[in-house]
Design an enzyme around this catalytic site. Sequence first.
Site, short mmCIF file in Angstrom:
data_model
loop_
_atom_site.label_atom_id
_atom_site.label_comp_id
_atom_site.label_asym_id
_atom_site.label_seq_id
_atom_site.Cartn_x
_atom_site.Cartn_y
_atom_site.Cartn_z
N GLU A 74 42.45 69.28 41.64
CA GLU A 74 42.28 69.39 40.19
C GLU A 74 42.58 70.81 39.69
O GLU A 74 43.35 71.00 38.76
CB GLU A 74 40.85 69.01 39.76
CG GLU A 74 40.67 69.22 38.26
CD GLU A 74 39.33 68.77 37.74
OE1 GLU A 74 39.20 68.65 36.51
OE2 GLU A 74 38.42 68.54 38.54
N ASP A 95 38.95 66.57 44.06
CA ASP A 95 38.23 67.09 42.90
C ASP A 95 37.06 67.89 43.44
O ASP A 95 36.11 67.32 43.99
CB ASP A 95 37.75 65.96 42.00
CG ASP A 95 37.31 66.47 40.63
OD1 ASP A 95 36.96 67.67 40.52
OD2 ASP A 95 37.31 65.67 39.67
N ILE A 97 34.63 69.64 42.02
CA ILE A 97 33.37 69.26 41.36
C ILE A 97 33.73 68.26 40.27
O ILE A 97 34.22 68.64 39.20
CB ILE A 97 32.63 70.47 40.75
CG1 ILE A 97 32.29 71.51 41.81
CG2 ILE A 97 31.35 69.99 40.06
CD1 ILE A 97 31.55 72.73 41.27
N ASP A 98 33.52 66.99 40.55
CA ASP A 98 33.71 65.98 39.53
C ASP A 98 32.40 65.83 38.78
O ASP A 98 31.40 65.43 39.36
CB ASP A 98 34.12 64.64 40.16
CG ASP A 98 34.47 63.61 39.10
OD1 ASP A 98 35.24 63.96 38.19
OD2 ASP A 98 33.96 62.48 39.18
N THR A 100 31.86 68.54 36.14
CA THR A 100 31.62 69.97 35.95
C THR A 100 30.63 70.23 34.82
O THR A 100 29.79 71.13 34.93
CB THR A 100 32.95 70.71 35.68
OG1 THR A 100 33.80 70.56 36.82
CG2 THR A 100 32.71 72.19 35.45
N ASP A 221 40.06 62.31 39.95
CA ASP A 221 38.81 61.72 39.48
C ASP A 221 38.48 60.41 40.19
O ASP A 221 37.30 60.06 40.35
CB ASP A 221 38.87 61.44 37.97
CG ASP A 221 39.08 62.68 37.13
OD1 ASP A 221 38.32 63.64 37.33
OD2 ASP A 221 39.98 62.68 36.29
#
Length: 273
Positions: A74, A95, A97-98, A100, A221
């Site tokens: 990402e 990702d 930190i999906d 955030t 995601d």
Amino acid sequence: MGDVSEEPYHHYLKTGIDVAKTAGKEVQKAFFTSKTTSTKSDAWDLVTETDKLVEKIIVSSLQEAYPTHSFIGEESTAAAGQQSKLTDNPTWIIDPIDGTTNFVHSFPFSTISIGLTINKELVVGIVYNPMHDEMYTATKGGGAFCNGHKIRVSRQEDIQQSIVSATVIKAKVDGHLSNIRSLITAGIHGTRNVGSAALALSYIASGSLDALYDYGLHSWDVAAGILIVHEAGGVTIDPTNNGPVNLETPRIVAASSMKLALSISHLITDPYV
């Protein structure tokens, strides 16, 4: 995770789990601290220094293990203004930190999401919530698990008995609210905004949610979560044509059954069109 040593993708899964746990320690360390944020394409699209650090840890670790593999991340992909282009080469889709925004507000529903495709087909999915120490995993043909325990979707088929993950953001807010209104009018039990698509997909896989829909996501995601849903007995479709989800431009309805997925697809429209 079952006996991963017997699965054809066990070495990728084991490496991915180890990397996710290592990266998760950085998320845990930063969770309750003051966070420096910046924005990407929109004011609500946040990024922190932890996002960048975690992606660096994941990519560098996987590159060391698999130097010939490709990567879509990402922060690196979006920062370079690139699109998610899959090739037949083994490709890790990350990702860091999906969720955030959840992370920035110390709301403990953020995940590290790591998916692997080979020949453009998902073969490994890992979704890890480090604050709850929940590790959702799946391999192609190997089933889906949470912390080593096999999980299954709810198998719900009746839209009026379902709980659905729905997201509303500032962009095209009227379209988002129109979709929620259609679902509520159809009689669903309710909507939930988890704040992380990867985690919401994992909740569908474990039977805690019945469905999710979204038109504004990226490959990082959903890649890992899609495989986890499939291996738990669920389905995913593109609501614009009810065909397979295109990972390069994902629009998605994920559900515990095809009947439920189609019921939702018939009620919603793309708010970005």
